[in-house]
Design an enzyme around this catalytic site. Structure first.
Site, short mmCIF file in Angstrom:
data_model
loop_
_atom_site.label_atom_id
_atom_site.label_comp_id
_atom_site.label_asym_id
_atom_site.label_seq_id
_atom_site.Cartn_x
_atom_site.Cartn_y
_atom_site.Cartn_z
N HIS A 30 0.84 -1.20 0.00
CA HIS A 30 0.00 0.00 0.00
C HIS A 30 0.87 1.25 0.00
CE1 HIS A 30 -3.58 -2.18 1.81
NE2 HIS A 30 -2.62 -2.93 2.32
N TYR A 31 0.26 2.39 -0.35
CA TYR A 31 0.80 3.66 0.13
C TYR A 31 -0.19 4.24 1.12
CZ TYR A 31 -1.94 6.45 -3.39
OH TYR A 31 -2.92 7.03 -4.15
N THR A 32 0.34 5.14 1.98
CA THR A 32 -0.50 5.67 3.06
C THR A 32 -1.50 6.71 2.56
OG1 THR A 32 1.21 7.30 3.52
CG2 THR A 32 1.20 5.27 4.86
N GLU A 95 2.52 -0.81 4.59
CA GLU A 95 2.19 0.55 4.15
C GLU A 95 3.48 1.32 3.87
OE1 GLU A 95 -0.54 2.31 3.58
OE2 GLU A 95 -2.21 1.21 4.50
ZN LIG Z 1 -4.04 0.65 0.57
#
Ligand SMILES: [Zn+2]
Length: 240
Positions: A30-32, A95
């Site tokens: 993910h990215y935050t 993340e």
């Molecule tokens: Zn995500």
């Protein structure tokens, strides 16, 4: 740790037990989508937010563990891959700090990627996660998510033995019927709709595919290049 990555503890209350008998077989990136690491840490450890991930990596490479790997962290939300829908139950979530498309999407710096590679190596050494199941959030939630996004270096990860990246081969311009594209995307794992014509959900799945495998064609249409890439990725993922 294999690559001497140091991990700071920043426990989150947002987790529960993995259901009995569910093994970990997905690594989800993910990215935050938040302004900075501190804001992300605050949210991912806030009991009221009810979201978390197992790890968070800042742009300078600092890594925090928020949830133990044997617990179910709450990062995927409504999602599915290859017909399975409780993605949190069977995944480890990482993340990456990045403002995301909402706040100024930018490349993931090298120190962050180096920490990510070390962390992934350690996770993959301890869980039976096949290369075809190292995924992005947008892969499992194409209707809702764009992360980690088209600037993420999946090819660089694959060069380091993390996930898959078949090299694009310029195999010509296949005349792929739309329904065939949806069928192949479903076999790859995407929740593609059964349709022979473009629909909203079909476009979102094509965007997710392009974001991950062909960022130069990020348009949501079944371009000839996209059709060729679908065949390449299908061949690579269904071999493993
Ligand atoms: Zn995500």
């Amino acid at each position: 740790m294999t690559d001497a990555l140091s991990i700071a503890e920043r426990p989150s209350p947002n987790h529960d037990a993995r259901p009995d008998g569910t093994g970990v077989d997905i690594l989800l990136l993910h990215y935050t989508g938040m302004q900075n690491a501190e804001a992300a840490l605050d949210r991912l450890t806030d009991a009221n937010a009810k979201v978390s991930a197992h790890y968070l990596i800042a742009e300078d490479g600092t890594c925090w563990r928020m949830v133990a790997e044997d617990r179910r962290a709450w990062h995927a939300g409504v999602a599915s891959w290859a017909g399975a829908s409780d993605i949190n139950a069977r995944s480890i979530g990482i993340e990456l700090v990045n403002p995301g498309h909402q706040f100024g999407y930018r490349p993931f710096p090298e120190p962050q990627m180096e920490s990510l590679k070390a962390l992934c190596h350690d996770i993959l050494a301890h869980h039976p996660i096949p290369p075809s199941r190292v995924l992005g959030h947008s892969d499992v939630a194409p209707e809702r998510k764009e992360d980690p996004g088209e600037l993420f270096d999946w090819a660089g990860l694959a060069k380091n033995g993390i996930g898959l990246w078949p090299e694009p081969e310029q195999t010509g311009d296949p005349e792929m019927p739309f329904g065939e594209a949806m069928r192949l995307l479903t076999e790859i794992g995407y929740a593609a709709p059964e349709t022979t014509v473009m629909t909203g959900p079909a476009r979102n799945v094509l965007l997710a595919f392009q974001r991950r495998w062909l960022p130069s064609d990020l348009c949501g249409a079944l371009t000839p290049g996209t059709a060729a890439r679908i065949l390449e990725v299908h061949a690579a993922l269904t071999r493993t």
